[in-house]
Design a protein around this motif. Structure first.
Motif, PDB file in Angstrom:
ATOM      1  N   ARG A  57       0.848  -1.195   0.000  1.00  9.72           N
ATOM      2  CA  ARG A  57       0.000   0.000   0.000  1.00  9.72           C
ATOM      3  C   ARG A  57       0.878   1.238   0.000  1.00  9.72           C
ATOM      4  NH1 ARG A  57      -4.464  -1.225   4.660  1.00  9.72           N
ATOM      5  NH2 ARG A  57      -5.494  -2.943   3.592  1.00  9.72           N
ATOM      6  N   ARG A  58       0.475   2.210  -0.814  1.00 10.45           N
ATOM      7  CA  ARG A  58       1.207   3.473  -0.874  1.00 10.45           C
ATOM      8  C   ARG A  58       0.231   4.627  -0.997  1.00 10.45           C
ATOM      9  NH1 ARG A  58       6.707   2.875  -4.403  1.00 10.45           N
ATOM     10  NH2 ARG A  58       7.527   1.157  -3.190  1.00 10.45           N
ATOM     11  N   ALA A  59       0.589   5.713  -0.351  1.00 16.58           N
ATOM     12  CA  ALA A  59      -0.129   6.972  -0.525  1.00 16.58           C
ATOM     13  C   ALA A  59       0.798   7.840  -1.371  1.00 16.58           C
ATOM     14  CB  ALA A  59      -0.423   7.621   0.815  1.00 16.58           C
ATOM     15  N   VAL A  60       0.379   8.144  -2.596  1.00 11.75           N
ATOM     16  CA  VAL A  60       1.259   8.811  -3.547  1.00 11.75           C
ATOM     17  C   VAL A  60       0.613  10.057  -4.133  1.00 11.75           C
ATOM     18  CG1 VAL A  60       2.433   6.680  -4.198  1.00 11.75           C
ATOM     19  CG2 VAL A  60       0.427   7.393  -5.471  1.00 11.75           C
ATOM     20  N   GLU A  61       1.461  11.001  -4.511  1.00  9.01           N
ATOM     21  CA  GLU A  61       0.988  12.159  -5.276  1.00  9.01           C
ATOM     22  C   GLU A  61       0.986  11.762  -6.735  1.00  9.01           C
ATOM     23  OE1 GLU A  61       2.654  15.993  -4.581  1.00  9.01           O
ATOM     24  OE2 GLU A  61       3.072  15.500  -2.490  1.00  9.01           O
ATOM     25  N   LEU A  62       0.033  12.278  -7.472  1.00  7.66           N
ATOM     26  CA  LEU A  62      -0.050  12.019  -8.909  1.00  7.66           C
ATOM     27  C   LEU A  62       0.337  13.273  -9.668  1.00  7.66           C
ATOM     28  CD1 LEU A  62      -3.470  10.144  -9.080  1.00  7.66           C
ATOM     29  CD2 LEU A  62      -1.189   9.130  -9.031  1.00  7.66           C
ATOM     30  N   ASP A  63       1.119  13.111 -10.727  1.00  4.47           N
ATOM     31  CA  ASP A  63       1.437  14.263 -11.570  1.00  4.47           C
ATOM     32  C   ASP A  63       0.297  14.465 -12.561  1.00  4.47           C
ATOM     33  OD1 ASP A  63       1.777  12.509 -13.734  1.00  4.47           O
ATOM     34  OD2 ASP A  63       3.938  12.772 -13.842  1.00  4.47           O
ATOM     35  N   PRO A  64       0.342  15.491 -13.393  1.00 12.86           N
ATOM     36  CA  PRO A  64      -0.765  15.745 -14.321  1.00 12.86           C
ATOM     37  C   PRO A  64      -1.056  14.593 -15.298  1.00 12.86           C
ATOM     38  CG  PRO A  64       0.623  17.683 -14.149  1.00 12.86           C
ATOM     39  CD  PRO A  64       1.323  16.583 -13.403  1.00 12.86           C
ATOM     40  N   GLU A  65      -0.088  13.698 -15.490  1.00 11.53           N
ATOM     41  CA  GLU A  65      -0.302  12.541 -16.374  1.00 11.53           C
ATOM     42  C   GLU A  65      -0.711  11.299 -15.587  1.00 11.53           C
ATOM     43  OE1 GLU A  65       3.422  12.261 -18.396  1.00 11.53           O
ATOM     44  OE2 GLU A  65       2.981  13.952 -19.706  1.00 11.53           O
ATOM     45  N   TYR A  66      -1.083  11.492 -14.302  1.00 11.38           N
ATOM     46  CA  TYR A  66      -1.501  10.420 -13.398  1.00 11.38           C
ATOM     47  C   TYR A  66      -0.381   9.439 -13.087  1.00 11.38           C
ATOM     48  CZ  TYR A  66      -6.065  12.301 -14.460  1.00 11.38           C
ATOM     49  OH  TYR A  66      -7.120  13.143 -14.636  1.00 11.38           O
ATOM     50  N   LYS A  67       0.861   9.879 -13.162  1.00 12.32           N
ATOM     51  CA  LYS A  67       1.982   9.040 -12.754  1.00 12.32           C
ATOM     52  C   LYS A  67       2.241   9.304 -11.277  1.00 12.32           C
ATOM     53  CE  LYS A  67       4.296   9.166 -17.212  1.00 12.32           C
ATOM     54  NZ  LYS A  67       5.460   9.700 -17.932  1.00 12.32           N
ATOM     55  N   PRO A  68       2.331   8.216 -10.484  1.00  6.75           N
ATOM     56  CA  PRO A  68       2.635   8.404  -9.068  1.00  6.75           C
ATOM     57  C   PRO A  68       4.073   8.892  -8.882  1.00  6.75           C
ATOM     58  CG  PRO A  68       2.226   6.074  -9.568  1.00  6.75           C
ATOM     59  CD  PRO A  68       2.071   6.837 -10.827  1.00  6.75           C
ATOM     60  N   GLY A  69       4.331   9.514  -7.742  1.00  4.29           N
ATOM     61  CA  GLY A  69       5.661  10.029  -7.447  1.00  4.29           C
ATOM     62  C   GLY A  69       6.730   8.950  -7.432  1.00  4.29           C
ATOM     63  N   CYS A  70       6.355   7.703  -7.198  1.00  5.11           N
ATOM     64  CA  CYS A  70       7.313   6.593  -7.140  1.00  5.11           C
ATOM     65  C   CYS A  70       7.539   5.954  -8.516  1.00  5.11           C
ATOM     66  CB  CYS A  70       6.822   5.540  -6.155  1.00  5.11           C
ATOM     67  SG  CYS A  70       5.167   4.896  -6.517  1.00  5.11           S
ATOM     68  N   PHE A  71       6.961   6.509  -9.559  1.00  8.61           N
ATOM     69  CA  PHE A  71       7.019   5.926 -10.909  1.00  8.61           C
ATOM     70  C   PHE A  71       8.454   5.774 -11.404  1.00  8.61           C
ATOM     71  CE2 PHE A  71       7.060   6.496 -15.556  1.00  8.61           C
ATOM     72  CZ  PHE A  71       6.284   5.414 -15.930  1.00  8.61           C
ATOM     73  N   ASP A  72       8.775   4.575 -11.902  1.00  6.97           N
ATOM     74  CA  ASP A  72      10.076   4.283 -12.508  1.00  6.97           C
ATOM     75  C   ASP A  72       9.821   3.921 -13.967  1.00  6.97           C
ATOM     76  OD1 ASP A  72      12.533   3.374 -13.373  1.00  6.97           O
ATOM     77  OD2 ASP A  72      12.666   1.726 -11.922  1.00  6.97           O
ATOM     78  N   PRO A  73      10.247   4.759 -14.911  1.00  4.36           N
ATOM     79  CA  PRO A  73       9.942   4.499 -16.324  1.00  4.36           C
ATOM     80  C   PRO A  73      10.582   3.215 -16.863  1.00  4.36           C
ATOM     81  CG  PRO A  73      11.449   6.347 -16.111  1.00  4.36           C
ATOM     82  CD  PRO A  73      11.009   5.972 -14.726  1.00  4.36           C
ATOM     83  N   GLN A  74      11.568   2.674 -16.170  1.00  3.97           N
ATOM     84  CA  GLN A  74      12.223   1.438 -16.613  1.00  3.97           C
ATOM     85  C   GLN A  74      11.457   0.188 -16.190  1.00  3.97           C
ATOM     86  OE1 GLN A  74      14.919   1.703 -18.582  1.00  3.97           O
ATOM     87  NE2 GLN A  74      14.642   3.910 -18.401  1.00  3.97           N
ATOM     88  N   SER A  75      10.512   0.333 -15.277  1.00  2.00           N
ATOM     89  CA  SER A  75       9.792  -0.815 -14.728  1.00  2.00           C
ATOM     90  C   SER A  75       8.493  -1.078 -15.482  1.00  2.00           C
ATOM     91  CB  SER A  75       9.487  -0.568 -13.251  1.00  2.00           C
ATOM     92  OG  SER A  75       8.593  -1.532 -12.758  1.00  2.00           O
ATOM     93  N   GLN A  76       8.327  -2.315 -15.921  1.00  2.00           N
ATOM     94  CA  GLN A  76       7.070  -2.718 -16.576  1.00  2.00           C
ATOM     95  C   GLN A  76       5.901  -2.630 -15.598  1.00  2.00           C
ATOM     96  OE1 GLN A  76       6.409  -3.073 -19.565  1.00  2.00           O
ATOM     97  NE2 GLN A  76       8.270  -3.671 -20.632  1.00  2.00           N
ATOM     98  N   ASP A  77       6.162  -2.979 -14.330  1.00  2.00           N
ATOM     99  CA  ASP A  77       5.105  -2.899 -13.324  1.00  2.00           C
ATOM    100  C   ASP A  77       4.621  -1.458 -13.153  1.00  2.00           C
ATOM    101  OD1 ASP A  77       5.005  -5.630 -12.710  1.00  2.00           O
ATOM    102  OD2 ASP A  77       6.620  -5.440 -11.230  1.00  2.00           O
ATOM    103  N   CYS A  78       5.554  -0.518 -13.121  1.00  2.00           N
ATOM    104  CA  CYS A  78       5.186   0.893 -12.970  1.00  2.00           C
ATOM    105  C   CYS A  78       4.401   1.381 -14.188  1.00  2.00           C
ATOM    106  CB  CYS A  78       6.425   1.755 -12.759  1.00  2.00           C
ATOM    107  SG  CYS A  78       7.195   1.533 -11.143  1.00  2.00           S
ATOM    108  N   GLN A  79       4.809   0.970 -15.363  1.00  2.00           N
ATOM    109  CA  GLN A  79       4.079   1.362 -16.575  1.00  2.00           C
ATOM    110  C   GLN A  79       2.670   0.782 -16.561  1.00  2.00           C
ATOM    111  OE1 GLN A  79       6.521   0.319 -19.936  1.00  2.00           O
ATOM    112  NE2 GLN A  79       8.190   1.636 -19.268  1.00  2.00           N
TER     113      GLN A  79
END
Length: 93
Positions: A57-79
């Motif tokens: 579970r995480r409480a995250v901020e979303l950027d305008p593109e709905y990407k969470p602050g913990c987003f890693d563009p290299q991770s398939q799970d994050c995508q």
């Protein structure tokens, strides 16, 4: 002398008011993004999602593109997480 004191007090009050306005704007943007993404969110305006990458579970901020602050563009799970947020299918808590 009294004029200097009044001027200093006014500056402090204006600075404080400016900070409060900035905090309110940030909180509004966070809550608006979470609401637009149809996600539950906490009092701090952070979206409550379950991280696909770490299965926690995480409480995250979303950027305008709905990407969470913990987003890693290299991770398939994050995508996949971002795709699920946009589709309204992300697991929440």
């Amino acid at each position: 002398m009294a004029d200097d004191r009044i001027e200093r007090i006014l500056r402090e009050k204006l600075r404080s008011a400016g900070k409060q306005v900035g905090e309110a704007k940030r909180a509004y943007r966070r809550a608006k993004r979470a609401t637009q993404a149809d996600l539950p969110f906490g009092d701090d305006g952070r979206a409550k999602i379950v991280c696909r990458r770490y299965a926690e579970r995480r409480a995250v901020e979303l950027d305008p593109e709905y990407k969470p602050g913990c987003f890693d563009p290299q991770s398939q799970d994050c995508q996949g997480c971002v795709e699920d947020i946009r589709a309204g299918e992300i697991e929440t808590w």
